[in-house]
Design a protein around this motif. Structure first.
Motif, PDB file in Angstrom:
ATOM      1  N   TYR A  84       0.828  -1.210   0.000  1.00  0.00           N
ATOM      2  CA  TYR A  84       0.000   0.000   0.000  1.00  0.00           C
ATOM      3  C   TYR A  84       0.860   1.258   0.000  1.00  0.00           C
ATOM      4  O   TYR A  84       0.463   2.285  -0.550  1.00  0.00           O
ATOM      5  CB  TYR A  84      -0.977  -0.016   1.175  1.00  0.00           C
ATOM      6  CG  TYR A  84      -0.522   0.658   2.439  1.00  0.00           C
ATOM      7  CD1 TYR A  84      -0.666   2.031   2.618  1.00  0.00           C
ATOM      8  CD2 TYR A  84       0.058  -0.073   3.477  1.00  0.00           C
ATOM      9  CE1 TYR A  84      -0.249   2.651   3.788  1.00  0.00           C
ATOM     10  CE2 TYR A  84       0.468   0.542   4.637  1.00  0.00           C
ATOM     11  CZ  TYR A  84       0.310   1.903   4.791  1.00  0.00           C
ATOM     12  OH  TYR A  84       0.722   2.516   5.948  1.00  0.00           O
ATOM     13  N   LYS A  85       2.066   1.157   0.582  1.00  0.00           N
ATOM     14  CA  LYS A  85       2.960   2.309   0.541  1.00  0.00           C
ATOM     15  C   LYS A  85       3.490   2.542  -0.870  1.00  0.00           C
ATOM     16  O   LYS A  85       3.715   3.684  -1.272  1.00  0.00           O
ATOM     17  CB  LYS A  85       4.120   2.121   1.522  1.00  0.00           C
ATOM     18  CG  LYS A  85       3.704   2.266   2.976  1.00  0.00           C
ATOM     19  CD  LYS A  85       4.900   2.231   3.909  1.00  0.00           C
ATOM     20  CE  LYS A  85       4.452   2.441   5.355  1.00  0.00           C
ATOM     21  NZ  LYS A  85       5.594   2.451   6.292  1.00  0.00           N
ATOM     22  N   ARG A  86       3.678   1.475  -1.625  1.00  0.00           N
ATOM     23  CA  ARG A  86       4.083   1.651  -3.020  1.00  0.00           C
ATOM     24  C   ARG A  86       2.960   2.304  -3.817  1.00  0.00           C
ATOM     25  O   ARG A  86       3.211   3.145  -4.691  1.00  0.00           O
ATOM     26  CB  ARG A  86       4.474   0.311  -3.638  1.00  0.00           C
ATOM     27  CG  ARG A  86       4.894   0.423  -5.102  1.00  0.00           C
ATOM     28  CD  ARG A  86       5.460  -0.861  -5.646  1.00  0.00           C
ATOM     29  NE  ARG A  86       6.823  -1.072  -5.183  1.00  0.00           N
ATOM     30  CZ  ARG A  86       7.201  -1.992  -4.308  1.00  0.00           C
ATOM     31  NH1 ARG A  86       6.287  -2.790  -3.757  1.00  0.00           N
ATOM     32  NH2 ARG A  86       8.454  -2.124  -3.947  1.00  0.00           N
ATOM     33  N   GLY A  87       1.726   1.938  -3.524  1.00  0.00           N
ATOM     34  CA  GLY A  87       0.591   2.585  -4.175  1.00  0.00           C
ATOM     35  C   GLY A  87       0.529   4.068  -3.848  1.00  0.00           C
ATOM     36  O   GLY A  87       0.272   4.900  -4.725  1.00  0.00           O
ATOM     37  N   LEU A  88       0.785   4.415  -2.575  1.00  0.00           N
ATOM     38  CA  LEU A  88       0.831   5.826  -2.192  1.00  0.00           C
ATOM     39  C   LEU A  88       1.959   6.561  -2.908  1.00  0.00           C
ATOM     40  O   LEU A  88       1.806   7.717  -3.323  1.00  0.00           O
ATOM     41  CB  LEU A  88       1.016   5.950  -0.676  1.00  0.00           C
ATOM     42  CG  LEU A  88      -0.173   5.572   0.210  1.00  0.00           C
ATOM     43  CD1 LEU A  88       0.229   5.629   1.673  1.00  0.00           C
ATOM     44  CD2 LEU A  88      -1.357   6.499  -0.043  1.00  0.00           C
ATOM     45  N   ALA A  89       3.103   5.885  -3.069  1.00  0.00           N
ATOM     46  CA  ALA A  89       4.243   6.514  -3.739  1.00  0.00           C
ATOM     47  C   ALA A  89       3.944   6.787  -5.210  1.00  0.00           C
ATOM     48  O   ALA A  89       4.329   7.823  -5.759  1.00  0.00           O
ATOM     49  CB  ALA A  89       5.478   5.623  -3.600  1.00  0.00           C
ATOM     50  N   ILE A  90       3.243   5.861  -5.858  1.00  0.00           N
ATOM     51  CA  ILE A  90       2.868   6.071  -7.263  1.00  0.00           C
ATOM     52  C   ILE A  90       1.909   7.245  -7.378  1.00  0.00           C
ATOM     53  O   ILE A  90       2.030   8.093  -8.280  1.00  0.00           O
ATOM     54  CB  ILE A  90       2.247   4.781  -7.838  1.00  0.00           C
ATOM     55  CG1 ILE A  90       3.305   3.667  -7.895  1.00  0.00           C
ATOM     56  CG2 ILE A  90       1.677   5.035  -9.228  1.00  0.00           C
ATOM     57  CD1 ILE A  90       2.752   2.320  -8.308  1.00  0.00           C
ATOM     58  N   PHE A  91       0.933   7.309  -6.470  1.00  0.00           N
ATOM     59  CA  PHE A  91      -0.011   8.427  -6.468  1.00  0.00           C
ATOM     60  C   PHE A  91       0.718   9.743  -6.203  1.00  0.00           C
ATOM     61  O   PHE A  91       0.395  10.779  -6.795  1.00  0.00           O
ATOM     62  CB  PHE A  91      -1.085   8.178  -5.416  1.00  0.00           C
ATOM     63  CG  PHE A  91      -2.198   9.187  -5.420  1.00  0.00           C
ATOM     64  CD1 PHE A  91      -2.779   9.603  -6.609  1.00  0.00           C
ATOM     65  CD2 PHE A  91      -2.666   9.738  -4.240  1.00  0.00           C
ATOM     66  CE1 PHE A  91      -3.796  10.538  -6.616  1.00  0.00           C
ATOM     67  CE2 PHE A  91      -3.685  10.666  -4.232  1.00  0.00           C
ATOM     68  CZ  PHE A  91      -4.248  11.068  -5.429  1.00  0.00           C
ATOM     69  N   ASP A  92       1.720   9.701  -5.308  1.00  0.00           N
ATOM     70  CA  ASP A  92       2.537  10.874  -5.015  1.00  0.00           C
ATOM     71  C   ASP A  92       3.254  11.357  -6.284  1.00  0.00           C
ATOM     72  O   ASP A  92       3.272  12.563  -6.579  1.00  0.00           O
ATOM     73  CB  ASP A  92       3.562  10.523  -3.930  1.00  0.00           C
ATOM     74  CG  ASP A  92       4.513  11.664  -3.607  1.00  0.00           C
ATOM     75  OD1 ASP A  92       4.301  12.331  -2.589  1.00  0.00           O
ATOM     76  OD2 ASP A  92       5.488  11.872  -4.365  1.00  0.00           O
ATOM     77  N   PHE A  93       3.814  10.429  -7.033  1.00  0.00           N
ATOM     78  CA  PHE A  93       4.528  10.795  -8.264  1.00  0.00           C
ATOM     79  C   PHE A  93       3.594  11.428  -9.286  1.00  0.00           C
ATOM     80  O   PHE A  93       3.928  12.446  -9.908  1.00  0.00           O
ATOM     81  CB  PHE A  93       5.192   9.540  -8.850  1.00  0.00           C
ATOM     82  CG  PHE A  93       5.993   9.792 -10.089  1.00  0.00           C
ATOM     83  CD1 PHE A  93       7.262  10.348 -10.011  1.00  0.00           C
ATOM     84  CD2 PHE A  93       5.478   9.479 -11.330  1.00  0.00           C
ATOM     85  CE1 PHE A  93       8.010  10.585 -11.154  1.00  0.00           C
ATOM     86  CE2 PHE A  93       6.219   9.717 -12.481  1.00  0.00           C
ATOM     87  CZ  PHE A  93       7.487  10.270 -12.395  1.00  0.00           C
TER      88      PHE A  93
ATOM     89  N   ARG B 215       2.707  14.933  -8.297  1.00  0.00           N
ATOM     90  CA  ARG B 215       3.800  15.871  -8.550  1.00  0.00           C
ATOM     91  C   ARG B 215       3.850  16.274 -10.025  1.00  0.00           C
ATOM     92  O   ARG B 215       4.116  17.440 -10.344  1.00  0.00           O
ATOM     93  CB  ARG B 215       5.136  15.271  -8.103  1.00  0.00           C
ATOM     94  CG  ARG B 215       5.246  15.154  -6.608  1.00  0.00           C
ATOM     95  CD  ARG B 215       6.580  14.621  -6.127  1.00  0.00           C
ATOM     96  NE  ARG B 215       6.479  14.392  -4.694  1.00  0.00           N
ATOM     97  CZ  ARG B 215       6.616  15.333  -3.778  1.00  0.00           C
ATOM     98  NH1 ARG B 215       6.913  16.561  -4.155  1.00  0.00           N
ATOM     99  NH2 ARG B 215       6.485  15.064  -2.501  1.00  0.00           N
ATOM    100  N   LEU B 216       3.594  15.339 -10.905  1.00  0.00           N
ATOM    101  CA  LEU B 216       3.542  15.671 -12.331  1.00  0.00           C
ATOM    102  C   LEU B 216       2.412  16.668 -12.601  1.00  0.00           C
ATOM    103  O   LEU B 216       2.592  17.649 -13.339  1.00  0.00           O
ATOM    104  CB  LEU B 216       3.348  14.405 -13.157  1.00  0.00           C
ATOM    105  CG  LEU B 216       4.518  13.413 -13.188  1.00  0.00           C
ATOM    106  CD1 LEU B 216       4.139  12.189 -14.023  1.00  0.00           C
ATOM    107  CD2 LEU B 216       5.777  14.065 -13.740  1.00  0.00           C
ATOM    108  N   ALA B 217       1.255  16.412 -11.985  1.00  0.00           N
ATOM    109  CA  ALA B 217       0.125  17.332 -12.165  1.00  0.00           C
ATOM    110  C   ALA B 217       0.436  18.705 -11.571  1.00  0.00           C
ATOM    111  O   ALA B 217       0.084  19.743 -12.150  1.00  0.00           O
ATOM    112  CB  ALA B 217      -1.135  16.748 -11.515  1.00  0.00           C
TER     113      ALA B 217
END
Length: 207
Positions: free
Chosen positions: A42-51, A54-56
Motif C-alpha cells: 500500500y505504501k508503493r501505491g501511495l508513492a505512485i499516487f505521489d509521483f 507531482r507531475l500534475a
C-alpha cells in the motif's frame, strides 16, 4: 528384595521443545514478512499516487506562472503621448507571484527523483521524510504568492471606494481574466501540495 531401576528419557522431550520453538519462530517470521509485504504494497501505491500528483502540480505551477507572466493588455484608444496599458510587471505582487511559483515548479521537478525512490523502496523513511519537510515549506510559499495575488485581483475587480481605487477590470477585461486564471491555477497547486503532505504523513506511519 530386588531394586527396580527407573530410567528417564529427556532427550525426546527436549527435541520436541526445540522443534516447537523453531515452529514458533518460523510463524513469527512468516507473520512479520506478510505484514511487511502488505505494508510495502500500500505504501508503493501511495508513492505512485505521489509521483502522479507531482507531475500534475508541475503542469499546474508552470501554467500559473506562464499565465501571470504573459498577462498584458493595451486599450485600443490611445494618443501619441498617452497609452493605456496593463501588465504583470506593473504590480510588485504579480512579479512576486511569477518568481515564487516558478521556484515552486523547479522544486517539483527536483523532487521527482525522491518520489521515484519511494516507489522503488516504499519502506524507506529518509526520502519520504525529506519530501514531507520540503513540501511543507514550499506549500507555504505557494499559498503566500496565491493569497497576495488574489488580494490584488480582488481590488482590480471591485476597487476600493474608501481609498478611491477604481476597478480596472471594466477596461482591462482580458488582463484581469488572465491574472484571475493564474491565481485559481496556483490555488489548485496548493490543494495538490496538501494532498502530497497527507500522503507522506500516511506513508511514514508505522504498521
Amino acid at each position: 528384595m530386588s531394586k527396580e531401576s527407573t530410567t528417564i528419557d529427556v532427550g525426546e522431550s527436549s527435541n520436541v521443545t526445540k522443534s516447537t520453538s523453531h515452529v514458533v519462530v518460523d510463524e513469527k517470521k512468516k507473520k512479520s514478512f506478510v505484514a511487511a509485504a502488505s505494508g510495502g504494497g500500500y505504501k508503493r501505491g501511495l508513492a505512485i499516487f505521489d509521483f502522479l500528483l507531482r507531475l500534475a502540480a508541475i503542469v499546474t505551477t508552470i501554467t500559473a506562472s506562464s499565465l501571470m507572466y504573459t498577462a498584458e493588455e493595451t486599450l485600443p484608444f490611445f494618443t501619441q503621448f498617452l497609452q493605456f496599458q496593463a501588465g504583470y510587471d506593473d504590480f510588485a505582487t504579480f512579479q512576486f507571484f511569477v518568481i515564487a511559483v516558478a521556484i515552486v515548479a523547479g522544486y517539483l521537478v527536483l523532487s521527482l527523483p525522491f518520489s521515484i525512490v519511494t516507489i522503488i523502496r516504499p519502506l524507506a523513511v529518509a526520502p519520504r521524510l525529506i519530501l514531507l519537510i520540503s513540501d511543507t515549506v514550499v506549500v507555504t510559499l505557494t499559498t503566500a504568492a496565491a493569497a497576495a495575488a488574489a488580494a490584488i485581483v480582488y481590488l482590480a475587480h471591485n476597487g476600493n471606494a474608501n481609498t478611491n481605487w477604481l476597478p480596472i477590470c471594466q477596461q482591462f477585461g482580458d488582463f484581469c481574466q488572465a491574472v484571475s486564471s493564474a491565481v485559481v491555477t496556483a490555488s489548485i497547486a496548493v490543494v495538490f501540495f496538501i494532498l502530497l503532505i497527507v500522503i507522506s504523513a500516511i506513508a511514514l506511519k508505522r504498521q
